[in-house]
Structures are given as C-alpha cells and as structure tokens.
Design an enzyme around this catalytic site. Structure first.
Site, PDB file in Angstrom:
ATOM      1  N   GLN A  43     -12.038   2.965 -45.375  1.00  0.00           N
ATOM      2  CA  GLN A  43     -12.680   2.716 -44.080  1.00  0.00           C
ATOM      3  C   GLN A  43     -12.816   3.999 -43.253  1.00  0.00           C
ATOM      4  OE1 GLN A  43     -13.137  -0.929 -43.491  1.00  0.00           O
ATOM      5  NE2 GLN A  43     -14.710  -0.199 -42.098  1.00  0.00           N
ATOM      6  N   LYS A  73      -7.343  -1.340 -41.386  1.00  0.00           N
ATOM      7  CA  LYS A  73      -7.615  -2.597 -42.092  1.00  0.00           C
ATOM      8  C   LYS A  73      -6.397  -3.495 -41.926  1.00  0.00           C
ATOM      9  CE  LYS A  73     -10.743  -4.604 -44.704  1.00  0.00           C
ATOM     10  NZ  LYS A  73     -12.212  -4.495 -44.700  1.00  0.00           N
ATOM     11  N   ASP A  86     -13.563  -9.974 -42.842  1.00  0.00           N
ATOM     12  CA  ASP A  86     -13.677  -9.480 -44.223  1.00  0.00           C
ATOM     13  C   ASP A  86     -13.538 -10.732 -45.088  1.00  0.00           C
ATOM     14  OD1 ASP A  86     -13.648  -6.832 -45.933  1.00  0.00           O
ATOM     15  OD2 ASP A  86     -12.084  -8.030 -46.842  1.00  0.00           O
ATOM     16  N   SER A 142     -20.880  -3.459 -36.114  1.00  0.00           N
ATOM     17  CA  SER A 142     -19.701  -3.719 -35.286  1.00  0.00           C
ATOM     18  C   SER A 142     -19.588  -2.640 -34.203  1.00  0.00           C
ATOM     19  CB  SER A 142     -18.431  -3.720 -36.128  1.00  0.00           C
ATOM     20  OG  SER A 142     -18.243  -4.963 -36.759  1.00  0.00           O
TER      21      SER A 142
HETATM   22  P1  NDP Z   1     -16.417 -13.695 -48.039  1.00  0.00           P
HETATM   23  O1  NDP Z   1     -15.045 -14.244 -47.951  1.00  0.00           O
HETATM   24  O2  NDP Z   1     -17.453 -14.176 -47.100  1.00  0.00           O
HETATM   25  O3  NDP Z   1     -16.991 -13.895 -49.525  1.00  0.00           O
HETATM   26  C1  NDP Z   1     -16.317 -13.393 -50.638  1.00  0.00           C
HETATM   27  C2  NDP Z   1     -17.051 -13.878 -51.870  1.00  0.00           C
HETATM   28  O4  NDP Z   1     -16.518 -13.228 -53.026  1.00  0.00           O
HETATM   29  C3  NDP Z   1     -16.874 -15.369 -52.107  1.00  0.00           C
HETATM   30  O5  NDP Z   1     -17.997 -15.869 -52.759  1.00  0.00           O
HETATM   31  C4  NDP Z   1     -15.649 -15.408 -53.015  1.00  0.00           C
HETATM   32  O6  NDP Z   1     -15.553 -16.573 -53.791  1.00  0.00           O
HETATM   33  C5  NDP Z   1     -15.908 -14.203 -53.881  1.00  0.00           C
HETATM   34  N1  NDP Z   1     -14.659 -13.678 -54.409  1.00  0.00           N
HETATM   35  C6  NDP Z   1     -13.549 -13.337 -53.711  1.00  0.00           C
HETATM   36  N2  NDP Z   1     -12.584 -12.938 -54.538  1.00  0.00           N
HETATM   37  C7  NDP Z   1     -13.105 -13.013 -55.777  1.00  0.00           C
HETATM   38  C8  NDP Z   1     -12.599 -12.733 -57.061  1.00  0.00           C
HETATM   39  N3  NDP Z   1     -11.354 -12.294 -57.230  1.00  0.00           N
HETATM   40  N4  NDP Z   1     -13.431 -12.921 -58.125  1.00  0.00           N
HETATM   41  C9  NDP Z   1     -14.682 -13.382 -57.946  1.00  0.00           C
HETATM   42  N5  NDP Z   1     -15.219 -13.674 -56.749  1.00  0.00           N
HETATM   43  C10 NDP Z   1     -14.426 -13.490 -55.685  1.00  0.00           C
HETATM   44  O7  NDP Z   1     -16.246 -12.106 -47.949  1.00  0.00           O
HETATM   45  P2  NDP Z   1     -17.339 -11.012 -47.593  1.00  0.00           P
HETATM   46  O8  NDP Z   1     -18.654 -11.412 -48.121  1.00  0.00           O
HETATM   47  O9  NDP Z   1     -17.202 -10.681 -46.165  1.00  0.00           O
HETATM   48  O10 NDP Z   1     -16.780  -9.751 -48.404  1.00  0.00           O
HETATM   49  C11 NDP Z   1     -17.160  -9.474 -49.756  1.00  0.00           C
HETATM   50  C12 NDP Z   1     -16.866  -8.011 -50.074  1.00  0.00           C
HETATM   51  O11 NDP Z   1     -17.602  -7.164 -49.175  1.00  0.00           O
HETATM   52  C13 NDP Z   1     -15.397  -7.592 -49.907  1.00  0.00           C
HETATM   53  O12 NDP Z   1     -15.101  -6.582 -50.858  1.00  0.00           O
HETATM   54  C14 NDP Z   1     -15.365  -6.992 -48.516  1.00  0.00           C
HETATM   55  O13 NDP Z   1     -14.300  -6.077 -48.348  1.00  0.00           O
HETATM   56  C15 NDP Z   1     -16.708  -6.278 -48.506  1.00  0.00           C
HETATM   57  N6  NDP Z   1     -17.245  -5.966 -47.180  1.00  0.00           N
HETATM   58  C16 NDP Z   1     -17.448  -6.938 -46.249  1.00  0.00           C
HETATM   59  C17 NDP Z   1     -17.987  -6.616 -45.007  1.00  0.00           C
HETATM   60  C18 NDP Z   1     -18.339  -7.653 -44.002  1.00  0.00           C
HETATM   61  O14 NDP Z   1     -18.970  -7.309 -43.008  1.00  0.00           O
HETATM   62  N7  NDP Z   1     -18.014  -8.922 -44.202  1.00  0.00           N
HETATM   63  C19 NDP Z   1     -18.266  -5.218 -44.648  1.00  0.00           C
HETATM   64  C20 NDP Z   1     -18.085  -4.277 -45.731  1.00  0.00           C
HETATM   65  C21 NDP Z   1     -17.567  -4.654 -46.935  1.00  0.00           C
HETATM   66  P3  NDP Z   1     -14.618 -17.803 -53.298  1.00  0.00           P
HETATM   67  O15 NDP Z   1     -15.386 -18.470 -52.216  1.00  0.00           O
HETATM   68  O16 NDP Z   1     -14.419 -18.622 -54.516  1.00  0.00           O
HETATM   69  O17 NDP Z   1     -13.337 -17.175 -52.817  1.00  0.00           O
END
Ligand code: NDP
Length: 448
Positions: free
Chosen positions: A114, A129, A169, A380
């Site tokens: 970050q 974080k 996140d 943000s």
């Molecule tokens: P969400 O919780 O909204 O979504 C996460 C998604 O990934 C879900 O579909 C989840 O499935 C899936 N997932 C989580 N863990 C696993 C795993 N071990 N194997 C397969 N699928 C998995 O999170 P975000 O969309 O916010 O975040 C996704 C990624 O993006 C993360 O790495 C986060 O750090 C990164 N990120 C997010 C930002 C944001 O603004 N939100 C900014 C920058 C980066 P299930 O529903 O089954 O858990």
C-alpha cells in the site's frame, strides 16, 4: 532475479530471519527489493539513512481482541489488526479485510504494498492495512454489526481523518463500512472522513464503489493502446465476483470486450456468450449468494467446482481480481499456451513470482497490482478531499479525475522503468516510481 546488491541482501536476510513465518510479507518485500537494486546503487544516501531497514518495519502494528455475541447468545472472539506501515507522505491509508485467512503476514504484505501504491496515485497518503480473521459469510446482519462495533471499540483510538483513514477490502463492503463508521461517530462524537467507501449522501464519493474495477480497466486500456491494441473485441477472463471483479467486468464490457468467466471461492462460471452482469450483481450484491446460481438463470453457461481452472479458459486478457497468489506457474503457463496478451492485476499480489517470471519470459504484457488497482485508493483520496472541503463532485468529475490518475500512473511506471534500465517492465516501473517519493520524504524528515 536474485538480490545481488549487498545492502538490500543484508536487509532482506535480516528480515527473513526475524519474520521467518511471514511468507506473504517476505514475498512482497523480495519482489520490491529486486526492482530497486539499480536505484539503491545510484543513491548511496538511502543506505546512509537506513531507508530500507526503516521501510520494512511498520511504524506501528496493533493487534487486539474482538469479542462479540452471536445470534445464539454465545460469545465469539476474533483477532483484529491495524498495521500503520509508513506515514512519510501522508496519513496512513488502506483497507480493512475480514477473511479467515487474515494473519499478521497478510496484513504486513498488504500494508507494505500500500505504501508504494498510494505514492503512485500522486495523492498525499501513507500506507496501512488492517482487518480480522472474522468471516462475514453466513453471518446475519446483526452479527456483522455486533462484530464491526466491537472492532471499532478498539480501532477508533488509533485512527482519525489526519492520522489513519481505513476503507474496505475483501469482506468489507458498504454494509461493514456503515457499521464501522456509525460506531466511530458515536465514540468520537464527530462526523469526519475517518473511513472511505462511505454511502453516497453520508459523506461518500460517487464512483468509489466502481473505482478499483474501472481504474483497472483504464490502466489495462493504457497498456493495450500503447501496444497498438484495445479492449474492443477481446475475450476476457476476470476472477472473483466481488467489488473489484464486478466493476472490472462492467468497464471491460463498456470498452467493447467480451468477458466469459468469473468465479467465487467455490468455483467458476463460463459463459461463452458473455457474462450477464445484472445476474451476477443480483446474486452477489443483492442476495449474497454463490456464483453457481448463475447457471440456473443462464443454462448456456457452465459451472465448475474449484477456482484454478478459470485460468485454463482461452482469453486475450486476464484480470485476476480475487486474492493473493491465485495465479501460480501452472496457471500462468496455461494462460500463455492459450495466447494471453495481457495480464493486469486487480487483486493484490495475485500472481506468484514464478507466474510473473513466466509472463515476462513469454513476452506477455503485465500490469502489476500496485499500479493497476490503485484506482480504488485514489478515489478514496478524492473522497477525503471532498470530506475536508465539505463539497461533493459529480460522478463525471470523479470518473474523469480517476481516469486521469490511472493514465498518470501508467506514464510514471513507463518512465521509471526506462530510467531503471528495464524499459517496458511495468512491475519494476511501479516499484521504482512509488519508492522514490517515499524514500526522499523519509530522508528529508530525518531519522523518525
Ligand atoms: P470482495 O470481498 O468484494 O470480493 C472478493 C472476491 O474474491 C469474492 O468473489 C471471493 O469469493 C473471491 N475470493 C476471496 N478469496 C478467494 C480465494 N481464496 N480463492 C478464490 N476466490 C476468492 O473483495 P474485493 O473485490 O474488494 O477485493 C478483491 C481483491 O482486490 C483483493 O485482493 C483486494 O485486496 C484487492 N483490492 C480491492 C480494492 C477495493 O477497493 N475493494 C482496492 C485494491 C485492491 P467468495 O465470495 O466465495 O469469498
């Protein structure tokens, strides 16, 4: 590539000994250090000022107990974290993750990344974080609220609009941010921009929800257009079906691509006619259900248990948007064999070092997470500005600023890669460009 610079090797080896069981954190540090070798050789003042030793130690890491009562009246206890990594260029800023896999190593890798990501945005934000091993999945709204309130009962004394501004996140979306914000407001007796990702109308910014996914596609589009291509007519695979994935699909489709696959942590869907995003939004955003229900509505699509198979689907562009290390070397090889042209990271550290090496050896264009997914934290930052000024910008204004920031980040990566002697290597470019601003601020501020 291995560490050949003596100074970086010494710092890394010491860290590896002290943090031997923090494998995600060490993976993130090693990747950054490898990129920084030419920079550290060119700038002896960084060693003289102990910049690397300081950079890998968080300024502060808070670990706390989070007790709460479940719907059956039983007391549950989770572990909470906030890693305040580096405040050289601004207040700590970074999301909160609620997922059973959260531990200190995951928090430190995310906080470390970050620092550079926030620096790349050009906005005044330090790196941090936090999160918990709490799993919101399957919990009632009341249970999630009870957990969030208890989490904030400790966190509130460590954060503030000029100190540390958390956001969402994995597992922390609009619902969780609302409960966290409400409890902070009650405890601190102030309505301030202490969290971002707030609801529009309650201090939130338009386009924040879409920002990471949209920003990812803006960045990917820069990479494509500078390489004589575009999203138009491309077949795209996007992993995940959460916040980042959903809005990456939306923007990729708007830019003319056909997105054929998405997943959750249970399995993936493949729709050769193109994913119908309204169905996915209804399943994931409205009903908080599983992605496999998609095939009940669209029988032409298929569902497969397990996630890694998603990378065996033929595509031109792959956007990993789920979680860390989701693309290993085998998955990378499958993508390469199927002719992938661009891999652009929406999730944090979704590609293993072996996967990145495979992409680079095969000449696949590669957009690293700390640049490509910086649109979320950038927006943000725009939310913080709007909160401070007590004014709100239109969706068009925020989107235009986001687009401009992603273009600037791409250019900063290209220029820094060139200067580091690795032209076209955006991973090196992102690390170098993000690092220089932070390192120079640390030198300027003295040994703190
Ligand atoms: P969400 O919780 O909204 O979504 C996460 C998604 O990934 C879900 O579909 C989840 O499935 C899936 N997932 C989580 N863990 C696993 C795993 N071990 N194997 C397969 N699928 C998995 O999170 P975000 O969309 O916010 O975040 C996704 C990624 O993006 C993360 O790495 C986060 O750090 C990164 N990120 C997010 C930002 C944001 O603004 N939100 C900014 C920058 C980066 P299930 O529903 O089954 O858990």
């Amino acid at each position: 590539m291995a560490l050949t610079n003596d100074y970086l090797k010494r710092v890394y080896d010491g860290l590896a000994e002290r943090c031997a069981n923090e494998k995600e954190f060490l993976q993130a540090v090693e990747e950054v250090f490898e990129s920084l070798q030419p920079v550290v050789e060119k700038h002896p003042e960084y060693e003289a000022n102990g910049i690397m030793e300081r950079l890998v130690e968080p300024e502060r890491a808070i670990i706390f107990r989070v007790p709460w009562v479940d719907d059956s009246g039983k007391v549950q206890v989770n572990r909470g974290y906030r890693v305040q990594f580096n405040s050289a260029i601004g207040p700590y800023k970074g999301g909160l993750r609620f997922h059973p896999s959260v531990n200190l190593s995951v928090m430190k890798f995310l906080g470390f990344e970050q620092i550079f990501k926030n620096s790349l945005t050009g906005l005044p934000m330090g790196g941090g974080k936090g999160g918990s091993d709490f799993d919101p999945k399957g919990k009632s709204d009341r249970e999630v609220m009870a957990f969030c309130q208890s989490f904030m009962n400790e966190l509130y004394r460590h954060i503030g609009p000029d100190t540390d501004v958390p956001a969402g996140d994995i597992g922390v979306g609009a619902r969780e941010v609302g409960y966290l914000f409400g409890q902070y407001k009650r405890l601190a007796n102030e309505f301030t921009g202490v969290l971002t990702g707030k609801k529009v109308g309650s201090g939130g910014s338009l386009v924040r929800t879409q920002a990471t996914g949209y920003g990812l596609c803006y960045y990917a589009n820069e990479v494509l257009t500078h390489n004589g291509s575009s999203f138009e007519g491309k077949t795209v695979v996007i992993s995940g079906s959460g916040n980042v994935a959903i809005y990456a699909v939306e923007k990729a489709q708007e830019l003319g691509a056909k997105v054929v696959a998405m997943c959750d942590s249970s399995g993936y869907i493949y729709d050769p006619d193109g994913i119908k995003l309204d169905t996915v939004k209804d399943i994931k955003e409205v009903r908080r259900a599983r992605i496999k229900e998609y095939v009940d509505v669209h029988p032409g699509a298929t569902y497969t248990e397990g996630c890694s198979g998603i990378w065996t689907i033929k595509c031109d562009v792959a956007l990993p948007c789920a979680t860390q290390n989701e693309i290993n070397e085998d998955s990378a090889k499958a993508l390469i064999a199927n002719g992938v042209q661009l891999v652009c990271e929406g999730a944090n550290m979704p590609s293993t070092p072996e996967a990145i090496a495979a992409f680079q050896d095969a000449g696949v264009l590669f957009g690293p997470a700390k640049a490509a997914n910086a649109g979320g934290v950038a927006t943000s930052g725009l939310e913080m500005t709007q909160n401070s000024e007590r004014i709100y910008w239109s969706a068009e204004e925020v989107d235009a600023k986001l687009h401009g920031i992603m273009k600037n980040i791409y250019k900063a990566c290209v220029d820094a890669a060139e200067e580091a002697g690795k032209p076209g290597n955006l991973a090196v470019g992102a690390n170098v460009a993000g690092f220089l601003k932070v390192a120079d601020a640390m030198v300027w501020q003295g040994t703190v």
